[in-house]
Every structure is written in structure tokens, then in C-alpha cells.
Design a protein around this motif. Structure first.
Motif, PDB file in Angstrom:
ATOM      1  N   ASP A  66       0.859  -1.189   0.000  1.00  0.00           N
ATOM      2  CA  ASP A  66       0.000   0.000   0.000  1.00  0.00           C
ATOM      3  C   ASP A  66       0.892   1.235   0.000  1.00  0.00           C
ATOM      4  OD1 ASP A  66      -1.742   2.070   0.476  1.00  0.00           O
ATOM      5  OD2 ASP A  66      -2.830   1.064   2.097  1.00  0.00           O
ATOM      6  N   GLU A  67       1.343   1.621  -1.209  1.00  0.00           N
ATOM      7  CA  GLU A  67       2.365   2.664  -1.305  1.00  0.00           C
ATOM      8  C   GLU A  67       1.972   3.999  -0.661  1.00  0.00           C
ATOM      9  OE1 GLU A  67       4.384   2.956  -5.063  1.00  0.00           O
ATOM     10  OE2 GLU A  67       5.771   4.452  -4.296  1.00  0.00           O
ATOM     11  N   PRO A  68       0.773   4.538  -0.940  1.00  0.00           N
ATOM     12  CA  PRO A  68       0.448   5.833  -0.321  1.00  0.00           C
ATOM     13  C   PRO A  68       0.478   5.778   1.203  1.00  0.00           C
ATOM     14  CG  PRO A  68      -1.135   5.269  -2.044  1.00  0.00           C
ATOM     15  CD  PRO A  68      -0.276   4.071  -1.851  1.00  0.00           C
ATOM     16  N   ALA A  69      -0.046   4.693   1.780  1.00  0.00           N
ATOM     17  CA  ALA A  69      -0.062   4.585   3.249  1.00  0.00           C
ATOM     18  C   ALA A  69       1.356   4.417   3.791  1.00  0.00           C
ATOM     19  CB  ALA A  69      -0.949   3.413   3.679  1.00  0.00           C
ATOM     20  N   LEU A  70       2.192   3.641   3.080  1.00  0.00           N
ATOM     21  CA  LEU A  70       3.570   3.437   3.524  1.00  0.00           C
ATOM     22  C   LEU A  70       4.364   4.738   3.438  1.00  0.00           C
ATOM     23  CD1 LEU A  70       4.238  -0.023   1.854  1.00  0.00           C
ATOM     24  CD2 LEU A  70       4.124   0.427   4.314  1.00  0.00           C
ATOM     25  N   GLU A  71       4.065   5.498   2.387  1.00  0.00           N
ATOM     26  CA  GLU A  71       4.745   6.777   2.218  1.00  0.00           C
ATOM     27  C   GLU A  71       4.408   7.718   3.379  1.00  0.00           C
ATOM     28  OE1 GLU A  71       4.151   8.396  -1.719  1.00  0.00           O
ATOM     29  OE2 GLU A  71       4.718  10.398  -1.015  1.00  0.00           O
ATOM     30  N   ARG A 128      11.062   5.891  -0.460  1.00  0.00           N
ATOM     31  CA  ARG A 128      12.446   6.377  -0.554  1.00  0.00           C
ATOM     32  C   ARG A 128      12.477   7.905  -0.531  1.00  0.00           C
ATOM     33  NH1 ARG A 128      15.450   1.896  -1.285  1.00  0.00           N
ATOM     34  NH2 ARG A 128      17.264   3.225  -1.081  1.00  0.00           N
ATOM     35  N   GLN A 129      11.539   8.522  -1.271  1.00  0.00           N
ATOM     36  CA  GLN A 129      11.491   9.991  -1.289  1.00  0.00           C
ATOM     37  C   GLN A 129      11.181  10.530   0.101  1.00  0.00           C
ATOM     38  OE1 GLN A 129      12.550  11.812  -3.761  1.00  0.00           O
ATOM     39  NE2 GLN A 129      12.935   9.892  -4.829  1.00  0.00           N
ATOM     40  N   ALA A 130      10.255   9.869   0.796  1.00  0.00           N
ATOM     41  CA  ALA A 130       9.852  10.341   2.119  1.00  0.00           C
ATOM     42  C   ALA A 130      11.011  10.272   3.119  1.00  0.00           C
ATOM     43  CB  ALA A 130       8.664   9.525   2.629  1.00  0.00           C
TER      44      ALA A 130
END
Ligand code: C5P
Length: 222
Positions: A54-59, A108-110
């Protein structure tokens, strides 16, 4: 002028963690264990019931990660949301989950600025996969540490035994090979030496030998 940085990249089990700590101690520099940030993100995901795809939540989790690194005599105590997770993040399971969340660009960006914030005088030893290629491209000295997969599995095995954790050598080797493949093949910040990195194969070198060599190289660069 920004503080000096020594980047140590390479696959898991090449000795980066121990060597980074010893070099940082020797120089009186700060230490960045970037892998711990990915491990902590994975652990936070489990705690908060967030799926590893869940990329948005992980970000969001990575961007708001509540962590503390407490330097102690011969280790760093790591707190996640106030709880000591120093041991929990070192399991193979946490490493595997870390390498999954680490393949997501948003995560990674976060974590990028958080890693750069570790760069304060008198200097920083940064341990990871993309320290020289992405996070600190202007580092003073970039070293890419390797060792054969068999040797890395053997070292991990001894480390785990010492920590009283049960493990099997053959399954460790398989996990190391799977994690190497995932880290090298991912599209964002794949594991590879920076063009201007020095590669050092530590298969038959002792830890003090590696520490010596790195401090010499750094001294040569002024
Ligand atoms: O170094 P460590 O084993 O703690 O790293 C765990 C995982 O985190 C690695 O397998 C890798 O996928 C990821 N990682 C990364 N970039 C870094 C450090 C770690 O992708 N700079």
C-alpha cells in the motif's frame, strides 16, 4: 560548507554495520544506519496494519515515522513510537519486509531528507545501499563493500547465534540471495556502486583491517 561524509554501500552482511560504527567512533563522526529507517518503516506498517504494497499509506508512515536513535556504549538503541525495537528490527523477517518497502519510490522519497539531516559536523559515516549514488552524491569518500554470499551468510549466522537467535545457515544463504536480487533489480535506487566508489571485497579481510584501510583512504583525501 557541508560536513564531510563517508558512504559505505553494499549488500547485506558485508560488514557495513559494524565497520561503519567503528569508523564513526574512531573519527568521532555521526552515524547513519539507513537500513534501520527502512526496517522501522516496515515495522511501523505491521503495527498499524498497513499492507506492504500500500504505497500511499507506507509513504505517509515513512514521512511521519516517530523514531529515536540513542547512541550507547557499544550499540545504538532504537526507539519506534517510544518503544525499544533494537532487537525486533534485526530479524530476517524485518529485513525482508524492509527490502519490500524499500522498493517503493514514495517511501524512498519520504526518507530522503531525514537521511540528509544526519549530515552535521564534524562528519557522517552513512551505511546503506544508495548512500553514494542518491543520498550523498558529493561525499568525500565512497566505498562499496562486498563479500561472497556464503561468507555473508556465515557472518550473519554467527551474529544471530551470538544474539541468541535461532537460525539455519542454508536458509540464511537463500534469504541473502533473494534480498540481493531484489535490491539489485529494483528500478528505484538499485544496489550498485557509484561511478566514483572504491570497491572493497571483505571476504578474506578482518574487521580491524577494513577499518584501518577506510581511515587511511579518508586521511589521504584530507
Ligand atoms: O542494511 P539493512 O539490512 O538493514 O537494510 C535492510 C533493507 O533495506 C535492505 O535489504 C534494502 O532493501 C533496504 N535499504 C535500502 N537502501 C538503503 C538501506 C537499506 O534500500 N540505503
Amino acid at each position: 560548507q557541508a560536513a564531510k561524509v563517508l558512504t559505505l554501500d553494499g549488500p547485506g552482511g558485508a560488514g557495513k554495520g559494524t565497520i561503519s560504527r567503528l569508523v564513526a567512533e574512531r573519527l568521532g563522526w555521526h552515524l547513519l544506519d539507513s537500513g534501520a529507517l527502512y526496517r522501522l518503516t516496515a515495522l511501523a506498517a505491521r503495527r498499524h496494519g498497513v499492507a506492504l504494497d500500500d504505497e500511499p499509506a507506507l509513504e505517509r508512515l515513512a514521512a511521519t515515522l516517530d523514531v529515536e536513535f540513542l547512541a550507547e556504549a557499544d550499540a545504538t538503541r532504537i526507539l519506534l513510537e517510544g518503544d525499544d525495537v533494537s532487537r525486533e528490527i534485526r530479524t530476517e523477517q524485518a529485513g525482508d519486509a524492509a527490502s519490500r518497502v524499500a522498493s517503493l519510490n514514495g517511501v524512498r522519497q519520504a526518507l530522503l531528507q531525514r537521511q540528509r539531516d544526519f549530515r552535521t559536523p564534524p562528519g557522517l559515516v552513512a551505511d546503506g545501499r544508495d548512500m553514494g549514488t542518491v543520498v550523498f552524491p558529493d561525499a568525500e569518500l565512497k566505498v562499496f563493500l562486498t563479500a561472497s554470499a556464503e561468507e555473508r551468510a556465515r557472518r550473519r549466522y554467527l551474529q544471530l547465534q551470538e544474539a541468541g537467535v535461532d537460525a539455519s545457515l542454508s536458509s540464511l544463504l537463500k534469504e541473502i540471495q533473494a534480498r540481493d536480487a531484489r535490491d539489485m533489480q529494483r528500478s528505484v535506487a538499485p544496489l550498485k556502486p557509484a561511478d566514483d566508489a572504491i570497491e572493497l571485497d571483505t571476504t578474506s579481510l578482518s574487521i580491524p583491517e577494513v577499518v584501518e584501510r577506510l581511515t587511511e583512504w579518508l586521511a589521504q583525501r584530507g
